[in-house]
Design a protein around this motif. Structure first.
Motif, PDB file in Angstrom:
ATOM      1  N   MET A 248       0.696  -0.837  -0.347  1.00 58.06           N
ATOM      2  CA  MET A 248      -0.244  -0.182   0.011  1.00 58.06           C
ATOM      3  C   MET A 248       0.615   1.507  -0.222  1.00 58.06           C
ATOM      4  O   MET A 248       1.572   1.135   0.938  1.00 58.06           O
ATOM      5  CB  MET A 248      -0.597   0.188   1.253  1.00 58.06           C
ATOM      6  CG  MET A 248      -1.987  -0.951   0.737  1.00 58.06           C
ATOM      7  SD  MET A 248      -2.789  -0.874   2.699  1.00 58.06           S
ATOM      8  CE  MET A 248      -3.791   0.524   2.589  1.00 58.06           C
ATOM      9  N   PRO A 250      -0.294   5.872  -0.303  1.00 60.20           N
ATOM     10  CA  PRO A 250      -1.512   6.487  -0.418  1.00 60.20           C
ATOM     11  C   PRO A 250      -2.045   6.890  -1.818  1.00 60.20           C
ATOM     12  O   PRO A 250      -3.011   7.328  -2.483  1.00 60.20           O
ATOM     13  CB  PRO A 250      -0.743   8.421  -0.454  1.00 60.20           C
ATOM     14  CG  PRO A 250       0.635   7.613   0.263  1.00 60.20           C
ATOM     15  CD  PRO A 250       0.747   6.585   0.589  1.00 60.20           C
ATOM     16  N   ASN A 253      -4.712   4.032  -2.448  1.00 54.31           N
ATOM     17  CA  ASN A 253      -5.413   3.171  -1.046  1.00 54.31           C
ATOM     18  C   ASN A 253      -7.040   3.021  -1.868  1.00 54.31           C
ATOM     19  O   ASN A 253      -7.469   2.385  -0.974  1.00 54.31           O
ATOM     20  CB  ASN A 253      -5.203   4.569  -0.414  1.00 54.31           C
ATOM     21  CG  ASN A 253      -4.201   4.590   0.465  1.00 54.31           C
ATOM     22  OD1 ASN A 253      -3.137   3.395   0.990  1.00 54.31           O
ATOM     23  ND2 ASN A 253      -4.066   5.382   1.452  1.00 54.31           N
ATOM     24  N   ASP A 257      -7.271  -1.055   0.029  1.00 66.03           N
ATOM     25  CA  ASP A 257      -8.179  -0.933   1.400  1.00 66.03           C
ATOM     26  C   ASP A 257      -9.067  -2.372   1.098  1.00 66.03           C
ATOM     27  O   ASP A 257     -10.266  -2.127   0.596  1.00 66.03           O
ATOM     28  CB  ASP A 257      -8.482   0.758   1.593  1.00 66.03           C
ATOM     29  CG  ASP A 257      -9.256   0.943   2.567  1.00 66.03           C
ATOM     30  OD1 ASP A 257      -8.329   0.305   4.250  1.00 66.03           O
ATOM     31  OD2 ASP A 257     -10.068   1.907   3.274  1.00 66.03           O
TER      32      ASP A 257
END
Length: 307
Positions: A248, A250, A253, A257
């Motif tokens: 992962m 940013p 995501n 997730d």
């Protein structure tokens, strides 16, 4: 004739098979301590549990955490990501161990066969930290081997690791490389149980190797394939927490997730232990429904299921 009490018969049988029970004891103790005993912890999903108050002192909230989970904006995203990652693994990863086992079974040189088996088994014993490190070494935009080759050829670097379009593909490739070889063990064991006389009869009838695989080997391992497929459906809500967490960043995501990472962030990082337990219980219920449903469908199609 003297009547021997049932209790004495039972103890005599246990004494006679004591070494078998002794070997079984390790597995029984493991499942009792780590699988059966922790089941009581599912009750935490119906509490606002805090370690300071303990289990008896924490407030009972009923289905509050489940309701919050289902009404959360992240629920759809997590469900979509978990579903598609599982589908990618089912479609692209699941057949690979079967194909690899069939190919290894056709190798006639025993030394060469064992060397190849050792090579394909090896990645299974590597941790996900090492696997992800290899992935960065190959696919990163600045130091990756592939991007270095692209730049040397006059092209522009491709952002494999930060482009959401590639995330699910990379996870699937990692799973194939890490566990495809290990997955061949069960299929090779099933193939080893095929009666050699069936192949001899096929050779006499003039069947080629491909026809022997199609008409003898594949039908022989079909029950094993079906059982593993049903179990795979049962694990569709579990996509590998450690692998996803390490991959992962940013920029990805939105596609990374999943329920496992949400449970970790809420339960461990955020200290909301009851929320994390609720997510785990939801995954377990989904897995149970999928196993029962897939087993029912398999039986309706005329095959033997897992029960």
């Amino acid at each position: 004739m003297e009547h021997i009490p049932a209790t004495r018969k039972r103890w005599a049988r246990i004494k006679r098979n004591r070494y078998i029970y002794l070997m079984m004891s390790a597995g029984v103790i493991y499942f009792f301590l780590f699988k059966f005993l922790p089941i009581w912890g599912l009750l935490l999903s119906f509490q606002d549990y805090t370690p300071f108050k303990g289990f008896l002192g924490s407030n009972w909230v009923g289905l509050k955490h489940f309701s919050n989970l289902f009404h959360s904006e992240q629920f759809y995203v997590m469900a979509r990501n978990t579903f598609f990652i599982s589908i990618f693994n089912l479609v692209f990863y699941f057949p690979v161990p079967i194909i690899l086992a069939l190919l290894l079974n056709e190798v006639r040189h025993e030394v060469f066969k064992k060397i190849n088996q050792s090579i394909v088994y090896l990645p299974h014993f590597l941790s996900w930290v090492i696997i992800v490190s290899f992935t960065f070494f190959v696919f990163s935009s600045d130091a990756g081997i592939i991007n270095k080759w692209i730049v040397a050829s006059g092209g522009q670097p491709v952002l494999f690791l930060s482009n959401p379009k590639f995330f699910w593909i990379l996870l699937t490739l990692q799973n194939i490389w890490k566990d495809a070889g290990w997955g061949t063990i069960i299929f090779l064991a099933a193939i080893a149980g095929v009666d050699p006389s069936r192949y001899e009869a096929a050779v006499i009838d003039g069947a080629s190797r491909w026809r022997q695989i199609y008409h003898i080997t594949l039908p022989a391992i079909r029950p094993t394939i079906i059982i593993l497929l049903i179990l795979r459906f049962g694990n569709m809500a579990d996509v590998g927490f450690e692998q996803v967490l390490l991959m992962m960043n940013p920029l990805v995501n939105s596609v990374a997730d999943v329920f496992d990472t949400y449970s970790y962030m809420q339960g461990i990082v955020g200290g909301k232990i009851s929320v994390g337990v609720a997510v785990g219980m939801f995954k377990g219920v989904v897995g149970l429904i999928l196993v029962v449903t897939s087993n029912f469908i398999v039986k309706k199609l005329g095959y033997e299921g897992i029960y």
